[in-house]
Design a protein around this motif. Structure first.
Motif, PDB file in Angstrom:
ATOM      1  N   HIS A   1       0.855  -1.191   0.000  1.00  0.00           N
ATOM      2  CA  HIS A   1       0.000   0.000   0.000  1.00  0.00           C
ATOM      3  C   HIS A   1       0.893   1.244   0.000  1.00  0.00           C
ATOM      4  CE1 HIS A   1      -2.511  -3.145   1.825  1.00  0.00           C
ATOM      5  NE2 HIS A   1      -3.488  -2.547   1.177  1.00  0.00           N
TER       6      HIS A   1
ATOM      7  N   ASP B   1      -1.337  -1.449  -4.047  1.00  0.00           N
ATOM      8  CA  ASP B   1      -2.491  -0.565  -4.030  1.00  0.00           C
ATOM      9  C   ASP B   1      -2.026   0.858  -3.747  1.00  0.00           C
ATOM     10  OD1 ASP B   1      -4.898  -2.044  -4.605  1.00  0.00           O
ATOM     11  OD2 ASP B   1      -4.423  -3.196  -2.810  1.00  0.00           O
TER      12      ASP B   1
ATOM     13  N   ASP C   1      -8.388   5.642  -5.261  1.00  0.00           N
ATOM     14  CA  ASP C   1      -8.022   4.491  -4.439  1.00  0.00           C
ATOM     15  C   ASP C   1      -8.166   3.211  -5.263  1.00  0.00           C
ATOM     16  OD1 ASP C   1      -7.907   2.379  -2.594  1.00  0.00           O
ATOM     17  OD2 ASP C   1      -9.033   3.473  -1.070  1.00  0.00           O
TER      18      ASP C   1
ATOM     19  N   GLU D   1      -7.791   0.127  -4.361  1.00  0.00           N
ATOM     20  CA  GLU D   1      -8.531  -0.945  -3.670  1.00  0.00           C
ATOM     21  C   GLU D   1     -10.018  -0.843  -3.978  1.00  0.00           C
ATOM     22  OE1 GLU D   1      -6.418  -2.656   0.252  1.00  0.00           O
ATOM     23  OE2 GLU D   1      -7.190  -0.613   0.481  1.00  0.00           O
ATOM     24  N   GLN D   2     -10.540   0.367  -3.966  1.00  0.00           N
ATOM     25  CA  GLN D   2     -11.963   0.576  -4.269  1.00  0.00           C
ATOM     26  C   GLN D   2     -12.267   0.237  -5.725  1.00  0.00           C
ATOM     27  OE1 GLN D   2     -14.332   1.267  -1.954  1.00  0.00           O
ATOM     28  NE2 GLN D   2     -12.624   0.952  -0.563  1.00  0.00           N
TER      29      GLN D   2
ATOM     30  N   LYS E   1     -10.659  -1.921  -7.590  1.00  0.00           N
ATOM     31  CA  LYS E   1     -10.599  -3.384  -7.720  1.00  0.00           C
ATOM     32  C   LYS E   1     -11.879  -4.046  -7.217  1.00  0.00           C
ATOM     33  CE  LYS E   1      -5.568  -3.749  -7.480  1.00  0.00           C
ATOM     34  NZ  LYS E   1      -4.427  -4.150  -6.631  1.00  0.00           N
TER      35      LYS E   1
END
Length: 187
Positions: free
Chosen positions: A24, A132, A147, A149-150, A152
């Motif tokens: 991250h 990420d 972001d 992660e969001q 994905k």
């Protein structure tokens, strides 16, 4: 030579994070024109550094790479901030991660322009799909968040960030979000 755009420093420091095994990476760009302060931070959860390496990494004659004997990215980032009436801070903890923050006087004549942050972040994302990234881009209190992660989660398991349509969307989304926050005025 100090890099001609701050986006290049962001790219260099983020690449250091990836080399340190970060999963991250958070990139913060915060401009407060009223206070005349531009802050750029890169925070990661990589392997971190012990106290000795943390001190040594500020020297241009220290690098963890085996392909060359000097590492100029962090020392130049520090020098650039300090030459523009700003500050530099490096915090790291072995096994936890590293945080690098530079502040600049926005109006300083020698402050490089931010450059193409949208393209920088897009390239980091596209070339490092296992990491990420979060971009927090704030101008005068208005914030744009990107972001991976969001993204994905929305895409699900079947569509990678490297899909050509997704790559195009990422670039467009970053450009539009940053432009909207900038209000038509580049830093």
């Amino acid at each position: 030579m100090i890099m001609p755009e701050l986006a290049m420093h962001v790219l260099d420091i983020a690449q250091n994070s990836i080399s340190a095994g970060a999963k991250h990476v958070k990139i913060v760009i915060d401009a407060d024109r009223t206070r005349n302060i531009l802050t750029i931070a890169v925070v990661d959860d990589g392997c971190g550094m012990d106290d000795e390496m943390e001190k040594r990494v500020l020297s241009p004659f220290t690098t963890s790479r085996t392909t060359r004997k000097v590492g100029l990215g962090i020392p130049f980032f520090k020098l650039g901030a300090e030459c523009c009436d700003g500050n530099f801070e490096l915090k790291s903890e072995k096994g936890i991660g590293t945080s690098i923050t530079a502040t600049y006087s926005i109006s300083h004549i020698d402050r490089p322009p931010i450059g193409d942050i949208a393209e920088t972040i897009a390239m980091l994302v596209i070339c490092n799909e296992k990491t990420d990234f979060v971009l927090s881009y704030t101008i005068d209190g208005k914030t744009f968040i990107f972001d991976t992660e969001q993204i994905k989660i929305v895409l699900g398991d079947g569509i990678p960030l490297t899909d050509p349509d997704v790559m195009g969307w990422i670039r467009d989304y970053l450009c539009q979000g940053i432009e909207e926050i900038n209000g038509g005025i580049d830093l």
